[in-house]
Design a protein around this motif. Structure first.
Motif, PDB file in Angstrom:
ATOM      1  N   ASN A  56     -88.960  -5.727 -96.493  1.00  0.00           N
ATOM      2  CA  ASN A  56     -89.913  -4.990 -96.821  1.00  0.00           C
ATOM      3  C   ASN A  56     -90.044  -3.499 -96.606  1.00  0.00           C
ATOM      4  OD1 ASN A  56     -92.406  -6.620 -97.366  1.00  0.00           O
ATOM      5  ND2 ASN A  56     -92.295  -7.624 -95.588  1.00  0.00           N
ATOM      6  N   LEU A  57     -88.855  -3.201 -95.055  1.00  0.00           N
ATOM      7  CA  LEU A  57     -88.656  -2.257 -95.033  1.00  0.00           C
ATOM      8  C   LEU A  57     -87.343  -1.207 -95.813  1.00  0.00           C
ATOM      9  CD1 LEU A  57     -88.664  -2.308 -91.040  1.00  0.00           C
ATOM     10  CD2 LEU A  57     -90.140  -1.318 -92.148  1.00  0.00           C
ATOM     11  N   SER A  58     -86.876  -2.140 -95.906  1.00  0.00           N
ATOM     12  CA  SER A  58     -85.637  -1.013 -97.067  1.00  0.00           C
ATOM     13  C   SER A  58     -86.852  -0.140 -98.434  1.00  0.00           C
ATOM     14  CB  SER A  58     -84.758  -1.810 -97.578  1.00  0.00           C
ATOM     15  OG  SER A  58     -85.805  -2.983 -98.841  1.00  0.00           O
ATOM     16  N   ALA A  59     -88.337  -0.528 -98.180  1.00  0.00           N
ATOM     17  CA  ALA A  59     -88.976   0.241 -99.416  1.00  0.00           C
ATOM     18  C   ALA A  59     -89.703   1.360 -98.312  1.00  0.00           C
ATOM     19  CB  ALA A  59     -90.377  -0.792 -99.633  1.00  0.00           C
ATOM     20  N   PRO A  60     -89.276   2.909 -99.264  1.00  0.00           N
ATOM     21  CA  PRO A  60     -89.218   3.325 -98.099  1.00  0.00           C
ATOM     22  C   PRO A  60     -90.152   4.779 -97.641  1.00  0.00           C
ATOM     23  CG  PRO A  60     -87.745   4.266-101.226  1.00  0.00           C
ATOM     24  CD  PRO A  60     -88.514   2.961-100.339  1.00  0.00           C
ATOM     25  N   GLN A  61     -91.691   4.592 -98.225  1.00  0.00           N
ATOM     26  CA  GLN A  61     -92.899   3.893 -97.592  1.00  0.00           C
ATOM     27  C   GLN A  61     -92.906   3.632 -96.854  1.00  0.00           C
ATOM     28  OE1 GLN A  61     -95.322   4.037-101.013  1.00  0.00           O
ATOM     29  NE2 GLN A  61     -96.247   5.810-100.737  1.00  0.00           N
ATOM     30  N   THR A  62     -92.623   2.024 -96.529  1.00  0.00           N
ATOM     31  CA  THR A  62     -93.186   1.272 -95.272  1.00  0.00           C
ATOM     32  C   THR A  62     -91.588   1.638 -94.239  1.00  0.00           C
ATOM     33  OG1 THR A  62     -93.433  -0.558 -97.125  1.00  0.00           O
ATOM     34  CG2 THR A  62     -92.924  -1.550 -94.636  1.00  0.00           C
ATOM     35  N   PHE A  63     -90.795   1.899 -94.702  1.00  0.00           N
ATOM     36  CA  PHE A  63     -89.813   3.049 -93.639  1.00  0.00           C
ATOM     37  C   PHE A  63     -90.321   3.567 -92.917  1.00  0.00           C
ATOM     38  CE2 PHE A  63     -86.140   5.556 -92.650  1.00  0.00           C
ATOM     39  CZ  PHE A  63     -85.736   4.785 -91.782  1.00  0.00           C
ATOM     40  N   ARG A  64     -90.968   4.676 -93.820  1.00  0.00           N
ATOM     41  CA  ARG A  64     -91.447   6.100 -92.859  1.00  0.00           C
ATOM     42  C   ARG A  64     -91.972   5.629 -91.938  1.00  0.00           C
ATOM     43  NH1 ARG A  64     -89.857  10.344 -91.206  1.00  0.00           N
ATOM     44  NH2 ARG A  64     -91.747  12.082 -91.410  1.00  0.00           N
ATOM     45  N   SER A  65     -92.893   5.372 -92.208  1.00  0.00           N
ATOM     46  CA  SER A  65     -94.320   4.523 -91.792  1.00  0.00           C
ATOM     47  C   SER A  65     -93.546   4.197 -89.925  1.00  0.00           C
ATOM     48  CB  SER A  65     -95.213   4.002 -92.054  1.00  0.00           C
ATOM     49  OG  SER A  65     -96.204   2.844 -91.449  1.00  0.00           O
TER      50      SER A  65
END
Length: 115
Positions: A56-65
């Protein structure tokens, strides 16, 4: 139950999610360093996550949060010391999160501090 199991196996428990507790340790360490008059100029956090956390954290939006929430810990600590830091000044802070399937449900974390 979980605490008793940890005692039986002579292992440590860290963080509220029983993962590494990296963000909590970072907040304590930065508070200590700044309080001791040492000025962190760079903090780099490395995280290796398996299972859905890493994916999940490899997705840019999730990582940014996640990056924002981890960065806020450092910003709050340095903002409280106007002797070491000018208004708006803060250490370079980089968070690296990588999805490593081998890690599975574990989490690997390391912070690098420079003053």
């Amino acid at each position: 139950g979980l605490i008793e199991l940890a005692v039986q196996h002579n292992v440590l428990i860290g963080g509220d999610d029983f993962k590494s507790g990296q963000t909590k340790m970072k907040s304590v360490l930065v508070d200590f360093l700044v309080g001791a008059g040492l000025k962190p100029t760079s903090i780099v956090s490395y995280n290796h996550l398996g299972n859905n956390d890493g994916m999940n954290l490899s997705a840019p939006q999730t990582f940014r949060s996640k990056e924002i929430s981890k960065s806020n810990v450092v910003d709050d600590m340095v903002a409280s010391n106007s002797i070491l830091y000018e208004p708006g000044e803060h250490p370079d802070h980089c968070i690296v999160i990588k999805y490593i399937p081998y890690v599975g449900d574990s989490k690997r974390a390391m912070d690098e501090y420079t003053s």
